[in-house]
Enzyme design. Structure first.
Site, short mmCIF file in Angstrom:
data_model
loop_
_atom_site.label_atom_id
_atom_site.label_comp_id
_atom_site.label_asym_id
_atom_site.label_seq_id
_atom_site.Cartn_x
_atom_site.Cartn_y
_atom_site.Cartn_z
N ASN A 12 -4.20 4.00 7.05
CA ASN A 12 -4.32 4.72 5.78
C ASN A 12 -5.81 4.79 5.41
O ASN A 12 -6.39 3.79 5.03
CB ASN A 12 -3.52 3.97 4.71
N LYS A 14 -7.16 6.22 2.99
CA LYS A 14 -7.36 6.32 1.53
C LYS A 14 -8.30 7.50 1.22
O LYS A 14 -8.26 8.50 1.91
CB LYS A 14 -7.90 5.00 0.97
N HIS A 98 2.72 4.18 -2.35
CA HIS A 98 1.66 3.19 -2.12
C HIS A 98 1.32 2.53 -3.45
O HIS A 98 1.31 3.18 -4.50
CB HIS A 98 0.43 3.88 -1.52
N GLU A 100 -1.37 1.73 -4.79
CA GLU A 100 -2.47 2.34 -5.56
C GLU A 100 -1.96 3.55 -6.34
O GLU A 100 -2.42 3.83 -7.44
CB GLU A 100 -3.62 2.72 -4.61
N GLU A 170 4.16 -4.29 1.40
CA GLU A 170 2.75 -4.46 1.10
C GLU A 170 2.61 -5.26 -0.20
O GLU A 170 2.66 -4.68 -1.30
CB GLU A 170 2.07 -3.09 0.91
N GLY A 176 -6.40 -4.69 0.14
CA GLY A 176 -7.82 -4.50 -0.11
C GLY A 176 -8.52 -5.73 -0.67
O GLY A 176 -9.64 -5.66 -1.16
N SER A 216 -4.56 -6.34 4.05
CA SER A 216 -5.67 -7.04 4.67
C SER A 216 -5.41 -7.45 6.13
O SER A 216 -5.78 -8.54 6.56
CB SER A 216 -6.07 -8.27 3.83
C1 PEP Z 1 -3.19 -0.12 2.46
O1 PEP Z 1 -4.00 0.66 1.98
O2 PEP Z 1 -2.02 0.22 2.63
C2 PEP Z 1 -3.65 -1.46 2.85
C3 PEP Z 1 -2.78 -2.29 3.35
O3 PEP Z 1 -4.99 -1.73 2.66
P1 PEP Z 1 -5.82 -2.98 3.29
O4 PEP Z 1 -5.46 -3.06 4.74
O5 PEP Z 1 -7.24 -2.61 3.06
O6 PEP Z 1 -5.40 -4.21 2.54
#
Ligand code: PEP
Length: 259
Positions: A12, A14, A98, A100, A170, A176, A216
């Site tokens: 992803n 973003k 997601h 976010e 997630e 992040g 992460s």
């Molecule tokens: C994501 O954006 O779905 C995500 C898991 O981000 P990160 O790997 O940066 O934690």
């Protein structure tokens, strides 16, 4: 026994990458992973770069996804992008719900449900994200939250719809932040999700359901997470922005199935 499934590694991107940068990154992924068939690799650029990434990966096994979708096919919905338009631009997958989007743009379990139905209607594979906040985890509410999200947004699907959905667990506190769930924490939730799927759709559907972990993930934690029985791959954010780290994660996920 765990059914043989290809690991799925989705990146992803973003709101990063210009069109030229997206082309370079997709090109580097293609070069680093030539002709791979044992894993499903999905690149998820911003909307503006979807067509360019599609062109760059054409002739390979690499798939392309979008980061969001609206639930109508067309209409007076300024600023939205429809499933029809995503298909036309070359998407096979779309991320829905997601954290976010839930946090900053008012996405709810109800909008996730609507978007999932629309994606399926247009032959896009939804990657539906669910996960708890840090506060919910600390209050022992993780599993309730997960159950609630699944019941409201996905378990309304019939079996043929549900089997076309990819799930991504997630935990919001891990996205992040550099703080990943431990393999045990991830497995506990993935196992729970599979159990809920089994109660709703039966054991075979549950066994073949694809449940990704996201939060992460990096090359150095990917192997231990991927070795967990119910972890079928990763949704990667930050570490998917560089070919080297994204490919490193993909290699570790493959190593976990080959070992
Ligand atoms: C994501 O954006 O779905 C995500 C898991 O981000 P990160 O790997 O940066 O934690």
């Amino acid at each position: 026994m765990k059914p043989i499934k290809k690991p799925v590694i989705a990146g992803n991107w973003k709101m990063y990458k210009t069109i030229a940068e997206a082309r370079d990154l997709a090109g580097a992924v293609v070069e680093g992973f030539p002709g791979v068939r044992e894993a499903t690799i999905i690149l998820i650029p911003p909307f503006t770069a979807i067509q360019e990434v599609r062109r760059t990966v054409s002739g390979t096994e690499i798939a392309v996804g979008a980061q969001d979708v609206f639930w109508e096919a067309r209409g007076a919905f300024t600023g939205e992008i429809s499933p029809l338009q995503l298909r036309e631009a070359g998407c096979d997958f779309v991320v829905i719900g997601h954290s976010e989007r839930r946090q900053y743009f008012g996405e709810t379990d109800e909008t996730v449900r609507q978007k999932t139905l629309a994606a399926l209607d247009h032959e896009l594979i939804p990657i539906v994200c669910i996960g708890e906040t840090l506060e919910e985890r600390e209050n022992g509410q993780t599993l309730d939250r997960i159950r609630n999200q699944l019941e409201k947004s996905l378990f309304i699907l019939d079996e043929s719809g549900f089997t076309r959905v990819v799930l991504a667990y997630e935990p919001i506190w891990a996205i992040g932040t550099g703080r990943n769930a431990t393999p045990e924490q991830a497995e506990e939730v993935h196992y729970f999700i599979r159990g809920l799927i089994a109660s709703r759709y039966g054991k075979t559907v549950a066994d073949y359901a694809i449940i990704l972990y996201g939060g992460s993930v990096k090359p150095d934690n990917a192997l231990s997470l991927a070795r967990e029985k119910d972890v079928d791959g990763f949704l990667v954010g930050g570490a998917s922005l560089e070919a080297e780290s994204f490919l490193g994660i993909a290699r570790e996920a493959l190593r976990a199935v080959r070992d």
